[in-house]
Design a protein around this motif. Structure first.
Motif, PDB file in Angstrom:
ATOM      1  N   ARG A 138       0.797  -1.117   0.093  1.00  0.00           N
ATOM      2  CA  ARG A 138      -0.025  -0.018  -0.045  1.00  0.00           C
ATOM      3  C   ARG A 138       0.906   1.395   0.033  1.00  0.00           C
ATOM      4  O   ARG A 138       0.611   2.178  -0.774  1.00  0.00           O
ATOM      5  CB  ARG A 138      -0.961  -0.168   0.963  1.00  0.00           C
ATOM      6  CG  ARG A 138      -2.066  -1.075   1.081  1.00  0.00           C
ATOM      7  CD  ARG A 138      -2.845  -1.406   2.361  1.00  0.00           C
ATOM      8  NE  ARG A 138      -3.486  -0.353   3.171  1.00  0.00           N
ATOM      9  CZ  ARG A 138      -3.650  -0.286   4.174  1.00  0.00           C
ATOM     10  NH1 ARG A 138      -3.637  -1.235   5.075  1.00  0.00           N
ATOM     11  NH2 ARG A 138      -4.341   0.695   4.696  1.00  0.00           N
ATOM     12  N   GLY A 139       1.894   1.253   0.680  1.00  0.00           N
ATOM     13  CA  GLY A 139       2.695   2.405   0.810  1.00  0.00           C
ATOM     14  C   GLY A 139       3.580   2.755  -0.419  1.00  0.00           C
ATOM     15  O   GLY A 139       3.707   3.494  -0.895  1.00  0.00           O
ATOM     16  N   LEU A 140       4.132   1.579  -1.139  1.00  0.00           N
ATOM     17  CA  LEU A 140       4.739   1.617  -2.025  1.00  0.00           C
ATOM     18  C   LEU A 140       3.987   2.144  -3.383  1.00  0.00           C
ATOM     19  O   LEU A 140       4.364   2.935  -4.232  1.00  0.00           O
ATOM     20  CB  LEU A 140       5.510   0.249  -2.579  1.00  0.00           C
ATOM     21  CG  LEU A 140       6.729  -0.051  -1.839  1.00  0.00           C
ATOM     22  CD1 LEU A 140       7.021  -1.525  -2.011  1.00  0.00           C
ATOM     23  CD2 LEU A 140       7.616   0.852  -2.187  1.00  0.00           C
ATOM     24  N   TYR A 141       2.577   1.676  -3.513  1.00  0.00           N
ATOM     25  CA  TYR A 141       1.588   2.015  -4.457  1.00  0.00           C
ATOM     26  C   TYR A 141       1.432   3.622  -4.156  1.00  0.00           C
ATOM     27  O   TYR A 141       1.591   4.160  -5.463  1.00  0.00           O
ATOM     28  CB  TYR A 141       0.338   1.506  -4.030  1.00  0.00           C
ATOM     29  CG  TYR A 141      -0.785   1.879  -4.944  1.00  0.00           C
ATOM     30  CD1 TYR A 141      -0.903   1.232  -6.488  1.00  0.00           C
ATOM     31  CD2 TYR A 141      -1.813   2.803  -4.673  1.00  0.00           C
ATOM     32  CE1 TYR A 141      -1.990   1.756  -7.093  1.00  0.00           C
ATOM     33  CE2 TYR A 141      -2.668   3.170  -5.234  1.00  0.00           C
ATOM     34  CZ  TYR A 141      -2.817   2.805  -6.656  1.00  0.00           C
ATOM     35  OH  TYR A 141      -3.975   3.307  -7.300  1.00  0.00           O
ATOM     36  N   ASP A 152      -3.533  -1.537  -9.053  1.00  0.00           N
ATOM     37  CA  ASP A 152      -4.437  -0.852  -8.043  1.00  0.00           C
ATOM     38  C   ASP A 152      -4.484  -1.704  -6.887  1.00  0.00           C
ATOM     39  O   ASP A 152      -4.448  -2.827  -6.922  1.00  0.00           O
ATOM     40  CB  ASP A 152      -5.712  -0.556  -8.624  1.00  0.00           C
ATOM     41  CG  ASP A 152      -5.834   0.583  -9.509  1.00  0.00           C
ATOM     42  OD1 ASP A 152      -5.142   1.467  -9.566  1.00  0.00           O
ATOM     43  OD2 ASP A 152      -7.024   0.538 -10.085  1.00  0.00           O
ATOM     44  N   ILE A 153      -4.104  -0.898  -5.630  1.00  0.00           N
ATOM     45  CA  ILE A 153      -4.148  -1.479  -4.434  1.00  0.00           C
ATOM     46  C   ILE A 153      -5.148  -0.735  -3.445  1.00  0.00           C
ATOM     47  O   ILE A 153      -5.036   0.386  -3.560  1.00  0.00           O
ATOM     48  CB  ILE A 153      -2.721  -1.172  -3.557  1.00  0.00           C
ATOM     49  CG1 ILE A 153      -1.547  -1.958  -4.130  1.00  0.00           C
ATOM     50  CG2 ILE A 153      -2.545  -1.854  -2.329  1.00  0.00           C
ATOM     51  CD1 ILE A 153      -1.460  -3.512  -4.428  1.00  0.00           C
ATOM     52  N   ALA A 154      -5.906  -1.748  -2.830  1.00  0.00           N
ATOM     53  CA  ALA A 154      -6.979  -1.069  -1.943  1.00  0.00           C
ATOM     54  C   ALA A 154      -6.628  -0.569  -0.795  1.00  0.00           C
ATOM     55  O   ALA A 154      -5.548  -0.801  -0.182  1.00  0.00           O
ATOM     56  CB  ALA A 154      -7.933  -2.240  -1.615  1.00  0.00           C
ATOM     57  N   ASN A 155      -7.272   0.502  -0.543  1.00  0.00           N
ATOM     58  CA  ASN A 155      -6.897   1.283   0.689  1.00  0.00           C
ATOM     59  C   ASN A 155      -5.511   1.903   0.768  1.00  0.00           C
ATOM     60  O   ASN A 155      -4.836   1.711   1.877  1.00  0.00           O
ATOM     61  CB  ASN A 155      -7.211   0.425   2.003  1.00  0.00           C
ATOM     62  CG  ASN A 155      -8.725   0.095   2.025  1.00  0.00           C
ATOM     63  OD1 ASN A 155      -9.696   0.831   1.808  1.00  0.00           O
ATOM     64  ND2 ASN A 155      -8.770  -1.197   2.380  1.00  0.00           N
ATOM     65  N   PRO A 156      -5.135   2.738  -0.127  1.00  0.00           N
ATOM     66  CA  PRO A 156      -3.531   3.103  -0.127  1.00  0.00           C
ATOM     67  C   PRO A 156      -3.767   4.139   0.967  1.00  0.00           C
ATOM     68  O   PRO A 156      -5.026   4.647   1.209  1.00  0.00           O
ATOM     69  CB  PRO A 156      -3.607   3.773  -1.535  1.00  0.00           C
ATOM     70  CG  PRO A 156      -5.041   4.025  -2.060  1.00  0.00           C
ATOM     71  CD  PRO A 156      -5.685   2.954  -1.506  1.00  0.00           C
TER      72      PRO A 156
END
Length: 179
Positions: A99-102, A169-173
């Protein structure tokens, strides 16, 4: 979840839970840092010149650091950046690294001329490999005998993502807080 700018002095104690832990540092070139001062010094070294692309992962904007996300230019080409991430053992299993990298990579591509982000990962660091695969990075190859580390000579697996590729896409970035 938030990404806020890393402050080596203020975040050093929380991040020493990672960088002072031999198990967490297995895949780094150097062993775990002996004390908090060494961790703070290394965080300053890593962050200098990359203050705008060095963050800590936290659950609240002013909460303790649960990990580190960093993007830095390796110097041979201003549009080629390397990605790094570490998460405290207590915070693992919550997808914080991906999430952080996204959020960080989206920020980089939206605010710079970067054309490529890559990760240099030890082939036995399966958690990091899964994280970058989850984000849509392509496994580009293996550099044999690339690193002299505290655990011996190690190979590198290189993963890359071009600006023109699809970042999964990553949920809850996290909300990214800039300086």
């Amino acid at each position: 979840m938030f990404l806020r700018p890393l402050d080596p002095a203020a975040d050093g104690a929380a991040l020493h839970r990672i960088f002072g832990d031999p198990d967490c540092c297995t895949w780094l070139p150097d062993p775990a840092f002996a004390d908090l001062d060494a961790t703070i010094a290394k965080l300053r070294e890593w962050t200098t010149g990359f203050e705008a692309t060095s963050w800590v992962i936290c659950e609240t904007p002013d909460g303790p650091a649960l990990g580190r996300i960093a993007l830095y230019n390796v110097g041979r080409d201003e549009d080629v950046w390397e990605a790094a991430c570490m998460v405290t053992p207590a915070a693992r299993g919550r997808n914080y690294a991906a999430r952080g990298l996204y959020a960080a990579i989206r920020y980089l591509f939206e605010n710079t001329t970067a054309r490529r982000v890559f990760a240099d990962i030890d082939p036995d660091n399966h958690a990091s490999i899964r994280t970058f695969e989850k984000l849509g990075f392509t496994r580009e190859g293996v550099l044999r005998g690339e690193w002299q580390t505290h655990i011996g000579i190690r190979d590198s697996v290189i993963f890359g993502l071009l600006r023109t590729d699809s970042l999964t896409d990553i949920a809850n970035p996290p909300e990214l807080i800039t300086a």
